[in-house]
Design a protein around this motif. Structure first.
Motif, PDB file in Angstrom:
ATOM      1  N   HIS A  96       0.814  -1.220   0.000  1.00  0.00           N
ATOM      2  CA  HIS A  96       0.000   0.000   0.000  1.00  0.00           C
ATOM      3  C   HIS A  96       0.846   1.269   0.000  1.00  0.00           C
ATOM      4  N   LEU A  97       1.972   1.267   0.698  1.00  0.00           N
ATOM      5  CA  LEU A  97       2.783   2.483   0.802  1.00  0.00           C
ATOM      6  C   LEU A  97       3.779   2.636  -0.340  1.00  0.00           C
ATOM      7  N   GLY A  98       3.965   1.577  -1.115  1.00  0.00           N
ATOM      8  CA  GLY A  98       4.816   1.661  -2.299  1.00  0.00           C
ATOM      9  C   GLY A  98       6.230   2.105  -1.984  1.00  0.00           C
ATOM     10  N   LEU A  99       6.747   3.021  -2.807  1.00  0.00           N
ATOM     11  CA  LEU A  99       8.132   3.464  -2.688  1.00  0.00           C
ATOM     12  C   LEU A  99       8.341   4.484  -1.576  1.00  0.00           C
ATOM     13  N   LEU A 100       7.296   4.771  -0.791  1.00  0.00           N
ATOM     14  CA  LEU A 100       7.483   5.628   0.375  1.00  0.00           C
ATOM     15  C   LEU A 100       8.352   4.945   1.429  1.00  0.00           C
ATOM     16  N   ILE A 101       8.465   3.628   1.348  1.00  0.00           N
ATOM     17  CA  ILE A 101       9.348   2.882   2.237  1.00  0.00           C
ATOM     18  C   ILE A 101      10.691   2.705   1.529  1.00  0.00           C
ATOM     19  N   PRO A 102      11.753   3.372   2.007  1.00  0.00           N
ATOM     20  CA  PRO A 102      13.040   3.339   1.279  1.00  0.00           C
ATOM     21  C   PRO A 102      13.588   1.949   1.027  1.00  0.00           C
ATOM     22  N   SER A 103      13.338   0.995   1.917  1.00  0.00           N
ATOM     23  CA  SER A 103      13.882  -0.353   1.705  1.00  0.00           C
ATOM     24  C   SER A 103      13.332  -0.978   0.434  1.00  0.00           C
ATOM     25  N   ARG A 104      12.194  -0.509  -0.043  1.00  0.00           N
ATOM     26  CA  ARG A 104      11.610  -1.064  -1.268  1.00  0.00           C
ATOM     27  C   ARG A 104      12.233  -0.486  -2.528  1.00  0.00           C
ATOM     28  N   TRP A 105      13.181   0.424  -2.384  1.00  0.00           N
ATOM     29  CA  TRP A 105      13.930   0.883  -3.547  1.00  0.00           C
ATOM     30  C   TRP A 105      14.916  -0.180  -4.012  1.00  0.00           C
ATOM     31  N   ARG A 106      15.147  -1.191  -3.193  1.00  0.00           N
ATOM     32  CA  ARG A 106      16.102  -2.249  -3.534  1.00  0.00           C
ATOM     33  C   ARG A 106      15.391  -3.289  -4.377  1.00  0.00           C
ATOM     34  N   ARG A 107      15.694  -3.309  -5.656  1.00  0.00           N
ATOM     35  CA  ARG A 107      14.921  -4.120  -6.590  1.00  0.00           C
ATOM     36  C   ARG A 107      15.726  -5.314  -7.099  1.00  0.00           C
ATOM     37  N   LEU A 108      15.001  -6.267  -7.670  1.00  0.00           N
ATOM     38  CA  LEU A 108      15.613  -7.405  -8.370  1.00  0.00           C
ATOM     39  C   LEU A 108      15.749  -7.005  -9.832  1.00  0.00           C
ATOM     40  N   HIS A 109      16.950  -6.603 -10.216  1.00  0.00           N
ATOM     41  CA  HIS A 109      17.169  -6.079 -11.565  1.00  0.00           C
ATOM     42  C   HIS A 109      17.925  -7.048 -12.461  1.00  0.00           C
ATOM     43  N   ARG A 110      18.435  -8.153 -11.885  1.00  0.00           N
ATOM     44  CA  ARG A 110      19.225  -9.068 -12.696  1.00  0.00           C
ATOM     45  C   ARG A 110      18.316  -9.908 -13.596  1.00  0.00           C
ATOM     46  N   LYS A 111      18.900 -10.355 -14.713  1.00  0.00           N
ATOM     47  CA  LYS A 111      18.175 -11.186 -15.675  1.00  0.00           C
ATOM     48  C   LYS A 111      18.970 -12.474 -15.851  1.00  0.00           C
ATOM     49  N   LEU A 112      18.494 -13.546 -15.226  1.00  0.00           N
ATOM     50  CA  LEU A 112      19.199 -14.818 -15.223  1.00  0.00           C
ATOM     51  C   LEU A 112      18.246 -15.940 -15.607  1.00  0.00           C
ATOM     52  N   CYS A 113      18.796 -16.945 -16.243  1.00  0.00           N
ATOM     53  CA  CYS A 113      18.055 -18.176 -16.525  1.00  0.00           C
ATOM     54  C   CYS A 113      19.054 -19.320 -16.488  1.00  0.00           C
ATOM     55  N   VAL A 114      18.694 -20.381 -15.771  1.00  0.00           N
ATOM     56  CA  VAL A 114      19.524 -21.586 -15.716  1.00  0.00           C
ATOM     57  C   VAL A 114      18.649 -22.782 -16.066  1.00  0.00           C
ATOM     58  N   VAL A 115      19.159 -23.627 -16.942  1.00  0.00           N
ATOM     59  CA  VAL A 115      18.450 -24.837 -17.364  1.00  0.00           C
ATOM     60  C   VAL A 115      19.295 -26.052 -16.974  1.00  0.00           C
ATOM     61  N   ASP A 116      18.779 -26.847 -16.043  1.00  0.00           N
ATOM     62  CA  ASP A 116      19.432 -28.093 -15.602  1.00  0.00           C
ATOM     63  C   ASP A 116      20.842 -27.893 -15.054  1.00  0.00           C
ATOM     64  N   GLY A 117      21.198 -26.685 -14.678  1.00  0.00           N
ATOM     65  CA  GLY A 117      22.551 -26.454 -14.186  1.00  0.00           C
ATOM     66  C   GLY A 117      23.611 -26.558 -15.253  1.00  0.00           C
ATOM     67  N   LEU A 118      23.213 -26.675 -16.527  1.00  0.00           N
ATOM     68  CA  LEU A 118      24.159 -26.878 -17.631  1.00  0.00           C
ATOM     69  C   LEU A 118      24.248 -25.680 -18.563  1.00  0.00           C
ATOM     70  N   GLN A 119      23.117 -25.021 -18.790  1.00  0.00           N
ATOM     71  CA  GLN A 119      23.069 -23.860 -19.663  1.00  0.00           C
ATOM     72  C   GLN A 119      22.581 -22.665 -18.848  1.00  0.00           C
ATOM     73  N   GLY A 120      23.208 -21.515 -19.072  1.00  0.00           N
ATOM     74  CA  GLY A 120      22.794 -20.312 -18.374  1.00  0.00           C
ATOM     75  C   GLY A 120      22.689 -19.135 -19.323  1.00  0.00           C
ATOM     76  N   PHE A 121      21.873 -18.175 -18.947  1.00  0.00           N
ATOM     77  CA  PHE A 121      21.722 -16.931 -19.697  1.00  0.00           C
ATOM     78  C   PHE A 121      21.844 -15.777 -18.705  1.00  0.00           C
ATOM     79  N   CYS A 122      22.615 -14.763 -19.071  1.00  0.00           N
ATOM     80  CA  CYS A 122      22.824 -13.609 -18.198  1.00  0.00           C
ATOM     81  C   CYS A 122      22.989 -12.379 -19.069  1.00  0.00           C
ATOM     82  N   GLY A 123      22.373 -11.275 -18.686  1.00  0.00           N
ATOM     83  CA  GLY A 123      22.539 -10.059 -19.467  1.00  0.00           C
ATOM     84  C   GLY A 123      21.616  -8.966 -19.004  1.00  0.00           C
ATOM     85  N   GLY A 124      21.304  -8.066 -19.935  1.00  0.00           N
ATOM     86  CA  GLY A 124      20.456  -6.929 -19.597  1.00  0.00           C
ATOM     87  C   GLY A 124      19.077  -7.000 -20.198  1.00  0.00           C
TER      88      GLY A 124
END
Length: 397
Positions: A96-124
């Motif tokens: 309800h308070l959204g970004l008024l709570i400073p701790s919520r400025w910490r976001r999950l910005h990474r883009k990762l994908c792992v398939v079976d621990g053998l193939q991975g994707f990482c980038g923007g």
């Protein structure tokens, strides 16, 4: 860095999404995806449909999206994924308070994908059509962005960090429901045992050395920034950086200007389209000093630029999710792959050099001086607001 990797550069969702789908279709044990934005439309639908098919054949499929980037999964797709067995989680919903709570400025910005621990994707690259932009609307030309398809030992590192976050989110969710015993068990839980033989059958291990660098709010607060600073300090010939939101702090600004002073050619390819007041105007406060130091600044003209890549001396390179601004370097969860493989670095350098020459508009000092006073005032106001926000969080930048 460890040897034994294969790195394949992917440009835009047009190359990333089909590669992800092919890997997901071959999955036998686990598919784990993290992304900031997942837009269930256009070209990104092929990834959503592949995840659905994968879960239906009994593979464990986990999807984590950010609570701002993907504030709400479409109800129809949420139901489809749940019916298929895809486990979906939202990282730090705003509430309800959204970004008024400073701790919520910490976001999950990474883009990762792992398939079976053998193939991975990482980038923007977010899971969104190359011609769609959440701020600019429909684009005339595809967005410029990069990702890596990776095999080798660092894929296990990608899986470990993703699984750790997954189980921490599970534990927090249980604790909020006062299920403390279940929360403790979730916190201590392991993840599926997966095959970790990264060498393709009949092929010698690759000598390519690479590493996964993370930025979080615990043990890895400055790892990615330090990697940039070290590589820039060691540069002898050329530094090429393509970055969407470029607002360098004191250390990064000093490293770049010192490199230029000792004769290193420093070229920046930056995002030139207006998206957000703070990011657009605050970035331009750094332009004047960088130009005075002899650093070349080019703004990408054909479309939006979302890339976060760099090459130093055609021998060190990084591809990842990290912008060189305070949000990425001080608050968000980020992931970058770094490598010292000369062949890969030369290939990325060649691509960036071509873009600078054919699609970059060079910014000159006189051009900045002649900007209307109103825009220059906006620059100062945006920079002041950014500094005030950092002060509230107790950060120096």
């Amino acid at each position: 860095m460890r040897a034994g990797h294969q790195l394949h550069l992917l440009e835009g969702g047009g190359e990333l999404f089909p590669a992800m789908v092919r890997a997901i279709e071959r999955a036998r044990h686990l598919v784990h995806v993290e992304t900031y934005i997942f837009e269930f439309a256009g070209a990104a639908l092929q990834v959503a449909e592949a995840l659905e098919r994968c879960a239906l054949r009994g593979v464990t499929v986990r999807l984590v999206v950010d609570g701002i980037g993907t504030a709400r999964l479409p109800q129809s797709w949420r139901e489809r994924l749940e019916r298929a067995g895809v486990q979906c989680r939202v990282y730090l919903p705003l509430g309800h308070l959204g970004l008024l709570i400073p701790s919520r400025w910490r976001r999950l910005h990474r883009k990762l994908c792992v398939v079976d621990g053998l193939q991975g994707f990482c980038g923007g690259i977010n899971l969104i059509d190359d011609l769609d932009d959440v701020s600019l609307g429909r684009l005339e030309r595809p967005r410029l962005d990069f990702a890596l398809q990776v095999s080798g030992p660092l894929v296990a590192d990608m899986l470990e960090t993703m699984e750790q976050l997954w189980w921490r989110m599970q534990a927090v969710s249980r604790a909020r429901q006062h299920e403390f015993r279940a929360a403790w068990e979730a916190w201590r839980a392991g993840w599926p045992a997966l095959p970790l033989d990264h060498s393709p059958p009949g092929r010698k291990a690759s000598p390519t050395a690479a590493a996964l660098l993370l930025r979080d709010n615990l043990r890895h607060r400055h790892d990615i920034e330090r990697a940039y600073l070290r590589s820039i300090a060691r540069a002898r010939h050329e530094i090429l950086i393509a970055n969407a939101y470029f607002i360098p702090g004191r250390k990064l600004h000093r490293a770049l200007t010192l490199a230029a002073a000792r004769g290193v050619r420093v070229r920046l390819l930056l995002h030139g389209k207006y998206e957000h007041f703070l990011q657009y105007h605050a970035a331009r406060t750094a332009y004047r000093r960088l130009l005075e130091a002899g650093i070349e600044i080019h703004e990408y003209a054909p479309s939006a630029l979302h890339a976060k890549v760099a090459v130093v001396d055609a021998s060190w390179a990084t591809v990842g999710s990290t912008n060189l601004d305070p949000l990425s370097l001080l608050m968000a969860r980020e992931a970058n792959v770094v490598t010292r493989d000369p062949a890969f670095a030369r290939g990325l350098r060649q691509r960036l050099d071509h873009l600078l020459q054919t699609a970059g508009v060079r910014i000159e000092h006189e051009q900045l001086r002649l900007r209307p006073w109103r825009l220059r005032l906006f620059d100062r106001v945006a920079y002041a607001i950014m500094r005030a926000m950092l002060w509230l969080l107790g950060h120096r930048y």
